[in-house]
Design a protein around this motif. Structure first.
Motif, PDB file in Angstrom:
ATOM      1  N   ALA A 159       0.854  -1.116  -0.054  1.00  0.00           N
ATOM      2  CA  ALA A 159       0.186   0.063   0.035  1.00  0.00           C
ATOM      3  C   ALA A 159       0.905   1.364  -0.085  1.00  0.00           C
ATOM      4  N   GLY A 160       2.191   1.085   0.229  1.00  0.00           N
ATOM      5  CA  GLY A 160       3.114   2.371   0.481  1.00  0.00           C
ATOM      6  C   GLY A 160       2.946   2.686  -0.838  1.00  0.00           C
ATOM      7  N   LEU A 161       3.044   2.051  -2.054  1.00  0.00           N
ATOM      8  CA  LEU A 161       3.345   2.394  -3.446  1.00  0.00           C
ATOM      9  C   LEU A 161       2.177   3.521  -3.858  1.00  0.00           C
ATOM     10  N   GLY A 176       2.167   7.241  -4.463  1.00  0.00           N
ATOM     11  CA  GLY A 176       1.363   7.891  -5.914  1.00  0.00           C
ATOM     12  C   GLY A 176       0.519   9.150  -5.437  1.00  0.00           C
ATOM     13  N   ARG A 177      -0.192   8.944  -4.524  1.00  0.00           N
ATOM     14  CA  ARG A 177      -1.114  10.019  -3.978  1.00  0.00           C
ATOM     15  C   ARG A 177      -0.035  11.392  -3.264  1.00  0.00           C
ATOM     16  N   GLY A 178       0.908  10.870  -2.665  1.00  0.00           N
ATOM     17  CA  GLY A 178       1.766  12.051  -2.662  1.00  0.00           C
ATOM     18  C   GLY A 178       2.361  12.921  -3.829  1.00  0.00           C
ATOM     19  N   LEU A 231       4.407   0.608  12.788  1.00  0.00           N
ATOM     20  CA  LEU A 231       3.878   0.574  11.277  1.00  0.00           C
ATOM     21  C   LEU A 231       2.263   0.047  10.993  1.00  0.00           C
ATOM     22  N   PHE A 232       1.829   0.542  10.003  1.00  0.00           N
ATOM     23  CA  PHE A 232       0.241   0.334   9.897  1.00  0.00           C
ATOM     24  C   PHE A 232       0.126  -0.916   9.613  1.00  0.00           C
ATOM     25  N   TYR A 233       1.206  -1.458   8.830  1.00  0.00           N
ATOM     26  CA  TYR A 233       0.904  -2.935   8.222  1.00  0.00           C
ATOM     27  C   TYR A 233       2.095  -3.776   8.759  1.00  0.00           C
ATOM     28  N   VAL A 246       3.362  20.964   4.726  1.00  0.00           N
ATOM     29  CA  VAL A 246       2.748  20.237   3.437  1.00  0.00           C
ATOM     30  C   VAL A 246       3.986  20.262   2.561  1.00  0.00           C
ATOM     31  N   ASP A 247       4.741  19.220   2.469  1.00  0.00           N
ATOM     32  CA  ASP A 247       5.954  19.345   1.762  1.00  0.00           C
ATOM     33  C   ASP A 247       6.138  17.882   1.463  1.00  0.00           C
ATOM     34  N   ASN A 248       7.288  17.627   0.558  1.00  0.00           N
ATOM     35  CA  ASN A 248       7.709  16.279   0.324  1.00  0.00           C
ATOM     36  C   ASN A 248       8.682  15.677   1.357  1.00  0.00           C
ATOM     37  N   ILE A 249       8.627  14.755   1.940  1.00  0.00           N
ATOM     38  CA  ILE A 249       9.483  14.456   3.090  1.00  0.00           C
ATOM     39  C   ILE A 249      10.988  14.429   2.626  1.00  0.00           C
TER      40      ILE A 249
HETATM   41  O1  PTJ Z   1       4.752   1.360   6.430  1.00  0.00           O
HETATM   42  P1  PTJ Z   1       3.405   1.286   7.139  1.00  0.00           P
HETATM   43  O2  PTJ Z   1       2.983  -0.044   7.336  1.00  0.00           O
HETATM   44  O3  PTJ Z   1       3.464   2.204   8.506  1.00  0.00           O
HETATM   45  O4  PTJ Z   1       2.350   2.085   5.987  1.00  0.00           O
HETATM   46  C1  PTJ Z   1       2.755   3.445   5.656  1.00  0.00           C
HETATM   47  C2  PTJ Z   1       1.443   4.073   4.849  1.00  0.00           C
HETATM   48  C3  PTJ Z   1       2.275   5.329   4.053  1.00  0.00           C
HETATM   49  C4  PTJ Z   1       1.388   2.962   3.603  1.00  0.00           C
HETATM   50  C5  PTJ Z   1       0.416   4.265   5.441  1.00  0.00           C
HETATM   51  O5  PTJ Z   1       0.633   5.020   6.542  1.00  0.00           O
HETATM   52  C6  PTJ Z   1      -0.567   4.830   4.651  1.00  0.00           C
HETATM   53  O6  PTJ Z   1      -1.708   4.230   4.200  1.00  0.00           O
HETATM   54  O7  PTJ Z   1      -0.815   6.006   4.699  1.00  0.00           O
HETATM   55  P2  PTJ Z   1      -1.806   7.085   3.773  1.00  0.00           P
HETATM   56  O8  PTJ Z   1      -3.143   6.912   4.308  1.00  0.00           O
HETATM   57  O9  PTJ Z   1      -1.723   6.794   2.404  1.00  0.00           O
HETATM   58  O10 PTJ Z   1      -1.425   8.390   4.112  1.00  0.00           O
HETATM   59  C7  PTJ Z   1       0.048   8.799   3.646  1.00  0.00           C
HETATM   60  C8  PTJ Z   1      -0.148  10.408   3.450  1.00  0.00           C
HETATM   61  O11 PTJ Z   1       0.982  10.977   3.031  1.00  0.00           O
HETATM   62  C9  PTJ Z   1      -1.023  10.860   2.187  1.00  0.00           C
HETATM   63  O12 PTJ Z   1      -1.577  11.992   2.353  1.00  0.00           O
HETATM   64  C10 PTJ Z   1       0.083  11.247   1.024  1.00  0.00           C
HETATM   65  O13 PTJ Z   1      -0.497  12.245   0.433  1.00  0.00           O
HETATM   66  C11 PTJ Z   1       1.251  11.716   1.841  1.00  0.00           C
HETATM   67  N1  PTJ Z   1       2.505  11.296   1.215  1.00  0.00           N
HETATM   68  C12 PTJ Z   1       2.641  10.376   0.331  1.00  0.00           C
HETATM   69  N2  PTJ Z   1       4.137  10.476  -0.163  1.00  0.00           N
HETATM   70  C13 PTJ Z   1       4.762  11.583   0.954  1.00  0.00           C
HETATM   71  C14 PTJ Z   1       3.602  12.143   1.341  1.00  0.00           C
HETATM   72  N3  PTJ Z   1       3.764  13.300   2.115  1.00  0.00           N
HETATM   73  C15 PTJ Z   1       5.113  13.677   2.204  1.00  0.00           C
HETATM   74  N4  PTJ Z   1       6.054  13.363   1.484  1.00  0.00           N
HETATM   75  C16 PTJ Z   1       5.893  12.227   0.625  1.00  0.00           C
HETATM   76  N5  PTJ Z   1       6.944  11.576   0.001  1.00  0.00           N
END
Ligand code: PTJ
Length: 265
Positions: free
Chosen positions: A39-41, A45-47, A110-112, A205-208
């Motif tokens: 799900a991290g992928l 993509g949303r980011g 971790l969430f997963y 609100v920025d890219n990590i």
């Molecule tokens: O490693 P885990 O198991 O803890 O899981 C991690 C994820 C990221 C998969 C989990 O926390 C998750 O599902 O997160 P969400 O609900 O998709 O939320 C992630 C948020 O981070 C979204 O609002 C994205 O827009 C944002 N995001 C994604 N990539 C980046 C980001 N924000 C800043 N920098 C990024 N590179």
């Protein structure tokens, strides 16, 4: 040139989307070694999508939030940086540098909770130089009652006793739960209107990939400030107002793109 081990395709450095592709492949490689969850992928993509409409650069509002975050971390008694798979895969060395410089532990949360992920993340952080990593031993974790997800398991030496928690790239409900426990929350989230962004005390609100290096730079500037100066930085920061200004930036960016498009017709 970065090699995409996925299909042996090489990304040329002059590719207009080189940076973006480079980090995509870091996430993909991270998934292959269990650091990143599937799900991290999707989260990445949303980011990317939000980053695009923010012009893929650090805005003034993100800079101000990052400065407030460093002031808050310097004033904190027990700060902690919570890390997940995506954050580790994207920026491990700088994350380790930030943690070591500020003497703030990194807690794996971790969430997963797939088997082998904590070990894979620990290995990546350790080989990147991180000196203080918590959340490694599941048998020593305690549970936060306010949360039902895997994220409820926290380290008694870290998130549980912390006063400030930085939760980058967070999913929904944890910020609310941690706030109920009286903690101050800093988040990094490219989506300015996610539940985490709206509920955090300081929302960057920025890219990590840009935030962590910027935090190191700002730390170097603020580290010798006295308490009063740090408190002034913090009290002059208004999170809701700052998110509002960020939304204005997105609106302006889209409007400018529309004007450019119409002028080309
Ligand atoms: O490693 P885990 O198991 O803890 O899981 C991690 C994820 C990221 C998969 C989990 O926390 C998750 O599902 O997160 P969400 O609900 O998709 O939320 C992630 C948020 O981070 C979204 O609002 C994205 O827009 C944002 N995001 C994604 N990539 C980046 C980001 N924000 C800043 N920098 C990024 N590179």
């Amino acid at each position: 040139m970065v090699e995409n081990k996925n299909n042996n395709h090489k990304i040329p450095k002059d590719h207009p989307r080189y940076q973006s592709l480079k980090y995509r492949h870091q996430i993909i490689e991270g998934m292959k070694c269990l650091v990143v969850t599937e799900a991290g992928l999707i989260a990445h993509g949303r980011g990317e999508c939000f980053d695009y409409i923010l012009g893929e650069k650090t805005s003034e509002t993100a800079y101000n939030a990052t400065r407030a975050a460093i002031a808050a971390l310097l004033l904190a008694e027990n700060p902690i940086i919570s890390v997940n798979g995506n954050v580790t895969a994207l920026i491990p060395k700088k994350l380790a540098e930030l943690s070591n410089l500020l003497k703030i532990p990194l807690e794996i949360n971790l969430f997963y909770g797939k088997k082998g992920r904590i070990e894979a993340i620990t290995e990546m952080l350790e080989s990147s130089g991180a000196l203080d990593i918590l959340g490694k031993e599941q048998s020593k974790m305690v549970e936060i009652n306010e949360l039902s997800s895997n994220r409820r398991k926290v380290d008694p030496k870290g998130i549980q006793k912390s006063d400030i928690v930085m939760v980058p790239l967070e999913d929904g409900d944890r910020t609310e739960a941690l706030k109920k426990l009286g903690k101050t929350i800093i988040t990094v989230d490219l989506n300015p209107i996610s539940r985490t962004s709206l509920n955090a005390d300081i929302t960057i609100v920025d890219n990590i990939i840009r935030t962590i290096p910027l935090m190191i730079e700002i730390y170097k500037e603020l580290k010798n400030f006295d308490k009063k100066d740090l408190e002034d930085i913090l009290s002059s920061f208004n999170n809701k107002e700052n998110i509002g200004k960020t939304l204005d930036l997105i609106i302006d960016y889209i409007k400018k793109e529309k004007i450019k498009l119409l002028n080309e017709l």
